[in-house]
Every structure is written in C-alpha cells, then in structure tokens.
Design a protein around this motif. Structure first.
Motif, short mmCIF file in Angstrom:
data_model
loop_
_atom_site.label_atom_id
_atom_site.label_comp_id
_atom_site.label_asym_id
_atom_site.label_seq_id
_atom_site.Cartn_x
_atom_site.Cartn_y
_atom_site.Cartn_z
N LEU A 33 4.85 -2.99 -8.23
CA LEU A 33 3.69 -2.11 -8.05
C LEU A 33 4.13 -0.67 -8.32
N ALA A 34 3.43 0.02 -9.22
CA ALA A 34 3.78 1.41 -9.54
C ALA A 34 2.58 2.31 -9.31
N ILE A 35 2.80 3.39 -8.56
CA ILE A 35 1.76 4.40 -8.35
C ILE A 35 2.09 5.54 -9.30
N LYS A 36 1.31 5.67 -10.35
CA LYS A 36 1.60 6.70 -11.36
C LYS A 36 0.93 8.01 -10.97
N SER A 37 0.75 8.89 -11.94
CA SER A 37 0.24 10.23 -11.64
C SER A 37 -1.19 10.17 -11.10
N VAL A 38 -1.50 11.15 -10.29
CA VAL A 38 -2.83 11.25 -9.68
C VAL A 38 -3.68 12.17 -10.56
N HIS A 39 -4.90 11.72 -10.91
CA HIS A 39 -5.76 12.54 -11.77
C HIS A 39 -6.68 13.43 -10.97
N GLN A 40 -7.04 12.98 -9.79
CA GLN A 40 -8.00 13.72 -8.98
C GLN A 40 -7.56 13.60 -7.54
N GLY B 196 4.09 8.55 -7.80
CA GLY B 196 5.49 8.50 -8.21
C GLY B 196 6.28 7.38 -7.58
N PHE B 197 5.68 6.66 -6.64
CA PHE B 197 6.42 5.59 -5.96
C PHE B 197 6.30 4.27 -6.72
N GLU B 198 7.38 3.46 -6.61
CA GLU B 198 7.33 2.11 -7.15
C GLU B 198 7.89 1.14 -6.12
N PHE B 199 7.32 -0.07 -6.12
CA PHE B 199 7.69 -1.06 -5.11
C PHE B 199 7.90 -2.43 -5.76
N GLU B 200 8.71 -3.24 -5.07
CA GLU B 200 8.82 -4.64 -5.47
C GLU B 200 8.38 -5.49 -4.28
N THR C 128 12.63 6.08 1.92
CA THR C 128 13.26 6.56 0.69
C THR C 128 13.54 5.35 -0.21
N LYS C 129 14.12 5.61 -1.36
CA LYS C 129 14.45 4.51 -2.27
C LYS C 129 15.37 3.53 -1.54
N GLY C 130 15.05 2.25 -1.64
CA GLY C 130 15.86 1.25 -0.94
C GLY C 130 15.29 0.84 0.41
N SER C 131 14.33 1.63 0.93
CA SER C 131 13.71 1.28 2.21
C SER C 131 12.87 0.02 2.05
N VAL D 190 11.13 -0.34 -1.65
CA VAL D 190 10.86 0.88 -2.41
C VAL D 190 11.91 0.97 -3.53
N THR D 191 11.46 0.82 -4.78
CA THR D 191 12.42 0.83 -5.89
C THR D 191 12.48 2.20 -6.55
N LYS D 192 11.45 3.03 -6.34
CA LYS D 192 11.49 4.40 -6.86
C LYS D 192 10.77 5.30 -5.86
N GLN D 193 11.41 6.43 -5.60
CA GLN D 193 10.85 7.34 -4.61
C GLN D 193 10.02 8.41 -5.29
N GLY D 194 8.85 8.67 -4.77
CA GLY D 194 7.99 9.72 -5.30
C GLY D 194 8.27 11.04 -4.64
#
Lengths: 229, 287
Positions: free
Chosen positions: B103-110, B62-66, B144-147, B7-11
C-alpha cells in the motif's frame, strides 16, 4: 473569617471553553482565589466539566455544553460563607545543590552578589506553591521566589537540561520534569521523578501544592535515586 | 492483537491518534487527538468502529506499507493518490489488503492530512488513557520505517462501505474560518484588530503543535508581558514578531503570548488541512 473573593470576570473562549479571570497579577491572594474557585467549579459543574486548567489569575473550564454562569455567582458567595477549606498538600522535596548539578551557580552568584551558601539558604528558606503547570508535562512554576534570587533566564536557552534539574528564572523557581531544552538558571537537582507515566501517581506535583526544599548531599542523592523514593 | 502492516517507507510525519488524552491538561499534558476530526470520525463511521478507535495520521503522504495479514481499511482526509500493488484505489471507501500486498500513499492533491484506519482500529498501548502519540511527553509509540502497526482481532465486514462523494469534505486553497474574540483582543491596536478581521493571512508551515500564518504584522497598544494562561486547539496567539500562530491538536496547555482569538471548533479541520501558501481569512462570531 476570610474576606469574600469577588466572582471572577467570565468570558466564553469557544463553544466549550469558559474563562474565569481574577486580577491580572501574580500574587498569593490570586493564588488562593484561583485554588478556591477551581475547587468550587469541580463541585458545582461536576456533571458538565471535562477538566479545567488554572493559571496565576485564571481558571479555564472545558465543559461538555454551554452552561449558565449566572447561578454560579450566588453559589460562589454562598460557598465562601459556609466553608473554610483550602488545605494544601505539603511536599518536602530533596535537592542536591552540588556543583555537579548546579550548572549556573556562578551566574546566579554574579547576578545576586550572594555566596553559594546564601543562595541555598534563601532558596530553602520559604514555602512555595505550585502556581501553574505547563510548558512541559508536569513542569511546576513555583512562586514566589525571594527577590534576592531574581536572575533573568539565560539569553540563549540550553539545548538540553536533564530531567529533575532545579532552576530559577525571574520571580519563580521550577523543576524540569523531562529532558528538554530550557532557559532557567540551574542551581541543583532532585533525586525524585516528576513524571512517570507508568507510576501509580504519574505526576509528582499538582496545582496548589505547597513545596519546601531541603538539602541532600551527593551521596544521599544517589542513595535516594537508586532506591527510587 | 495481530500484526497488520509493516512500514516500508516513512513519509513526512505520521502518528497514531485516537480521540485524545482528556483529563490531564491541568498537569501540562496536551490533548492531542486527530488534527482533522471530521475525516477521522468519518473513517470510524465508515468502518462502524467505536468513535475512539485509533487511526494512523499522515502529513502529506509519502508512506508505504506491506500487509502482514489480511485486513480491511479505509483512507480518509486530504485527497491523494493511493496505490495497492501499483493500482489506484478510492479513498472514503473500504478496501481489503491480503498478506503481502503493498500500500502506497502518494502525494496529496488537496488538503494535507490523510488517515489510514483498519477495521477495529489500530492497537497500541494506552498511556494516561489514550493511544495518541505525543513525542514531547514520550507518550505513545513513534512510527518510523520498520515499525509494525498492530490491529484488533475483529470479525470481518462482508460488504464494502463508504461515503458518497457529495458528502466527502473538500479542502479549498482559500478558507474562511469562524473565530471568537480572545481575552487579549482589546490589547491590540485598532488597526491591528481591523487588519486581523479583514485581511487574508497565508499559511507558511507548521506541525501538530502549531501553524504559522503571515499577513499584516499585529501589534499591541503597548509592549507588555502577558501572564501565562490556558491555551487550546484553535488558540490564535501573537508573539512579539506580530505573526500569529494557530495552536493545533498538540497545543501546549498554557501559553504566555497574547491571545487575539480562538477558532470555532467546527472549523478546526479546515485549518488543519491547509497547505503551504494557502489563504485563511477570519470571520468574527459572538461566543
């Protein structure tokens, strides 16, 4: 012979949830009825029951599919006529009432007009039953408290109550299973763990258990705590 | 087990969930499990996973992963923009990550909840029979970030699978939800009963334990205390403020507020995917 307990009022809450309700009160009679009915459902619905949750006056059954309630009525009467079960597990719970742990003892003394010694004596003077478990994982609501110890809950709940703290609030006494915020008046602490997810028995208390408190000194408290009894 | 993702960014909030922790409600342990069972189950079916495998559930992205190793995944749930190395990918369809991919999960539209599921499910220790995370009971692993998210060793699928667009759920900003009368419905004033069944309510926020909705203030005939009793995912309780709370997947097992209704199990996923200020209307069904 025990008086026959009427079949409770039944109601479907959702597709897989049925609620059985006895009289709308906290009482020992209700407690016995709820316990007997919980056991009855476990037996009668064993193939259909996922689990059930009992409260002061209700047994809520989570079932795999819709069940027919009608046959349960006769089975309930037959069961009561034939058996006389109802042996509860008795748990003796050590409590240290030392001032270090009894954070609200002054408040309880002010409200009740009792001395520190009297509060301990009254609290230990009777058996309680686990009427309800909830609010936190494994939090037992123990009834019924001697009316001499009725003290309203704190107006502003404490931000942090440590696990194993023993409290009184309204007509009940209880023990915090995990560190959490809480509004009960804390009068002591038990050296026992109430919730240990890695333990053989993760929960100290089960619904229906009979509970008696006995006093331990601070030294005994720490000895028991270190031994992990 | 093998490490799959870092997990590189926590949502906003993310947790590992399987089908839930059954059998411990009488000890005060909430059921947990997915908020949106439909999207969760679709993911397992697309990947041909066992239905009780573990997914990572995210609120509003909001989450990002490597990727720490090669793997196959699917994203289901609320519609959102998902990027692999900055290129958009399709949800509801399997995709592959190779070691080092971002992998980045950006904003949710619906909708509001998204599930990331690997082939074979995520691996995490089961506690009380389930890998679902319950922070209140210190159960499961917080992410969390770093997990690092671990997976099972699986034989790879050699082809892609997915759900055709017409079969994917849509999450509307106005929803109608079937309900059953609760045990305390009759304790509310006739006006409150009518308003509850005929007026829209607005979702104003919440979490895995409960969703707060606002509409006409609901009142009892007379102020009275209710004895605590069992509650569940879908219980609609009304505290003294008169604003209802819909209990969600991490619902407390018992509650002391009057229960006006319970949501039909088939509509819980619609409730779960509500966004702030969405409208919800109730339709009474016979239990």
């Amino acid at each position: 012979m025990q008086p026959i307990i009427d079949f409770p009022h039944s109601m479907w809450i959702s597709q897989h949830t049925v609620r059985f309700a006895f009289n709308d009160e906290i009482s020992h009679t209700n407690f016995c009825a709820v316990q007997a009915f919980s056991q009855f459902l476990k037996k009668q619905l064993r193939h259909h029951l996922v689990e059930s949750v009992a409260s002061y006056h209700t047994v809520t059954a989570y079932v795999k599919q819709k069940i027919d309630i009608v046959p349960l009525r006769t089975q309930w009467l037959e069961m009561q006529a034939s058996t006389n079960e109802g042996t509860n597990r008795l748990l003796k719970i050590p409590v240290c009432y030392d001032e270090e742990f009894a954070l609200d003892i002054q408040r309880v003394m002010d409200f009740t007009g009792l001395s520190f010694e009297d509060i301990k004596t009254v609290h230990m003077s009777k058996s309680y039953y686990v009427y309800l478990i909830g609010f936190l994982p494994g939090f037992p609501y123990l009834g019924e408290l001697d009316s001499k110890l009725f003290v309203p809950r704190l107006k502003k709940p404490r931000v942090a109550v440590s696990a194993s703290s023993v409290g009184v609030g309204g007509g009940q006494t209880g023990i915090y299973p995990v560190d959490s915020p809480g509004g009960w008046n804390i009068i002591g602490k038990t050296p026992l763990d109430l919730f240990d997810v890695n333990g053989k028995e993760p929960f100290l208390f089960a619904l229906g258990d009979e509970v008696q408190f006995y006093e331990v000194t601070k030294q005994q408290f720490w000895e028991m705590k270190s031994k992990g009894v | 087990m093998k490490p799959l993702l870092l997990v590189t960014k926590q949502g906003v909030y993310g947790s590992l969930q399987d089908q839930g922790r059954y059998g411990y409600r009488s000890f005060g342990i909430p059921l947990s499990g997915p908020m949106d069972k439909v999207s969760f189950q679709a993911a397992q079916q697309i990947l041909q996973n066992h239905p009780d495998q573990t997914s990572f559930e995210m609120f509003v992205g909001g989450f990002e992963f490597e990727a720490l190793s090669d793997g196959m995944y699917v994203l289901t749930g609320g519609h959102c923009t998902c990027l692999v190395n900055n290129d958009p990918i399709e949800m509801w369809k399997t995709f592959r990550l190779t070691k080092g991919d971002q992998l980045a999960i950006k904003s949710v539209h619906q909708g509001s909840i998204v599930y990331l599921t690997p082939l074979g499910g995520f691996y995490t220790k089961k506690e009380l029979g389930s890998s679902s995370c319950l922070p209140l009971g210190n159960l499961g692993t917080s992410i969390t970030k770093g997990s690092i998210l671990y997976g099972q060793i699986t034989s790879p699928l050699t082809y892609n699978r997915g759900l055709y667009a017409p079969y994917r759920p849509t999450f509307l900003s106005t929803i109608s939800v079937r309900i059953f009368k609760g045990p305390h419905f009759h304790l509310f004033t006739e006006e409150s009963q009518r308003q509850f069944l005929h007026n829209p309510f607005q979702f104003i926020g919440g979490n895995r334990m409960g969703y707060y909705i606002k509409g006409p203030v609901l009142q009892l005939h007379e102020m009275q205390d209710i004895l605590s009793e069992a509650t569940q995912f879908g219980t609609i309780q009304v505290p003294q403020s008169g604003d209802p709370i819909i209990l969600m997947a991490d619902a407390q097992t018992v509650g002391g507020y009057p229960i006006i209704a319970t949501v039909h199990e088939g509509d819980l996923h619609k409730v779960a995917q509500m966004r702030t200020f969405n409208t919800i209307q109730f339709a009474l069904e016979e239990a």
